[in-house]
Scaffold this motif. Sequence first.
Motif, mmCIF file in Angstrom:
data_model
loop_
_atom_site.group_PDB
_atom_site.id
_atom_site.type_symbol
_atom_site.label_atom_id
_atom_site.label_comp_id
_atom_site.label_asym_id
_atom_site.label_seq_id
_atom_site.Cartn_x
_atom_site.Cartn_y
_atom_site.Cartn_z
ATOM 1 N N GLU A 64 0.682 4.071 -2.887
ATOM 2 C CA GLU A 64 0.380 5.461 -2.533
ATOM 3 C C GLU A 64 1.478 6.404 -3.009
ATOM 4 O O GLU A 64 1.200 7.487 -3.542
ATOM 5 C CB GLU A 64 0.217 5.582 -1.017
ATOM 6 C CG GLU A 64 -0.153 6.985 -0.559
ATOM 7 C CD GLU A 64 -0.350 7.078 0.947
ATOM 8 O OE1 GLU A 64 -0.491 8.209 1.445
ATOM 9 O OE2 GLU A 64 -0.353 6.026 1.619
ATOM 10 N N GLU A 114 0.819 -1.211 0.000
ATOM 11 C CA GLU A 114 0.000 0.000 0.000
ATOM 12 C C GLU A 114 0.856 1.267 0.000
ATOM 13 O O GLU A 114 0.497 2.255 -0.642
ATOM 14 C CB GLU A 114 -0.940 -0.014 1.205
ATOM 15 C CG GLU A 114 -2.055 -1.047 1.073
ATOM 16 C CD GLU A 114 -3.042 -1.014 2.220
ATOM 17 O OE1 GLU A 114 -2.691 -0.462 3.288
ATOM 18 O OE2 GLU A 114 -4.169 -1.539 2.050
ATOM 19 N N GLU A 115 1.976 1.236 0.698
ATOM 20 C CA GLU A 115 2.883 2.393 0.707
ATOM 21 C C GLU A 115 3.454 2.654 -0.682
ATOM 22 O O GLU A 115 3.530 3.801 -1.138
ATOM 23 C CB GLU A 115 4.016 2.156 1.702
ATOM 24 C CG GLU A 115 3.600 2.274 3.159
ATOM 25 C CD GLU A 115 4.745 1.983 4.109
ATOM 26 O OE1 GLU A 115 5.838 1.603 3.631
ATOM 27 O OE2 GLU A 115 4.556 2.137 5.333
ATOM 28 N N THR A 136 -4.263 0.103 -5.890
ATOM 29 C CA THR A 136 -4.131 -0.989 -4.915
ATOM 30 C C THR A 136 -5.048 -2.161 -5.243
ATOM 31 O O THR A 136 -4.862 -3.252 -4.718
ATOM 32 C CB THR A 136 -4.462 -0.503 -3.490
ATOM 33 O OG1 THR A 136 -5.804 0.021 -3.484
ATOM 34 C CG2 THR A 136 -3.493 0.564 -3.023
ATOM 35 N N ASN A 174 1.441 6.348 -7.124
ATOM 36 C CA ASN A 174 0.191 6.508 -7.854
ATOM 37 C C ASN A 174 -0.222 5.223 -8.575
ATOM 38 O O ASN A 174 -0.582 5.240 -9.764
ATOM 39 C CB ASN A 174 0.318 7.667 -8.855
ATOM 40 C CG ASN A 174 -1.032 8.220 -9.261
ATOM 41 O OD1 ASN A 174 -2.018 8.067 -8.551
ATOM 42 N ND2 ASN A 174 -1.081 8.859 -10.421
#
Length: 304
Positions: free
Chosen positions: A68, A64-65, A74, A71
Amino acid sequence: MKIIKLLFLLSIISFFSCKDIDVKKTEIKIETFNYKVTTTPEFFTQLIDNHYKDFKTIDVTQFEEICENHNLKTTDLITIRKFYTLEILHKLFTSSSAQNGSRGEILNIPYFWHWTNPNPRHSIILLETNQKLSDVKSPASFSKYKSFADIDRTPYLFLSELLLENPKYKTPSLGEFSTFGWCSEREMAFVSLLETLNIKGKVFSDGNHSWSEFLIPITNNQNKVVNFVAKIDNTFDNIEWKTIADNKISSWKNNLGNVPLAKWYNEKAHSKTEIEKIKTIQVSVKTSSFIETQLVSYINKKIR
């Protein structure tokens, strides 16, 4: 009367709470799959297809990092599968440290130092004959080595033994195991295996240590390809993801580190002969069942 009502309400709450817990445990139980006899790349492809979503349930923070920060979607299944293909295979191969006997959490692949005095490999016992490897003559393809204990374990040897139906070696402290290797041997085999899955990488060596690096293109939310380098250390159980500019890719491919043997490591890791032999290894039902069971057990432990 108030006390009786209170106790009654508490019992109802407790009953439904327990039911909720039981339901949750049932919902997250990981399915165990069966496999037919198949080739090495086909087996690992099926294994990944069956469990990459499961892996996402137990280890999502880094994914997820990365999404994020760069761009990425997920929820995109292609992105998820690329990320967790490396994560699953790494967890299968890795040890936890550069100490003799160090192993990972899923498969029993001990780490053994090499080219040291005394050499711990000389005490490994070949189960078939109950001989120490130092007393076993090296195969013809490794004729330059004094004994089987002294050979540098190339990708086909490492992987063909890993996929045997029964363990091949033992030591008094570690019990039985199928294959073993230190950093360069693990990474050569790892790069070769991923090559059979069309994932391009290299063995990188710095000082007295080696790891793997892979070029992974991922399409972002603007439909543009972002190139990542995934650095995978199968000795110390670590993965790092970093972006790489298009104009840096060529120099990245050519940079193998500062160790003269790195060239040989990569020649072996990318050897057409080694890779074709790896592709023909037949993974039996017994072997695939063992790996599947170990992987599912690992996932279930992490969920709990």
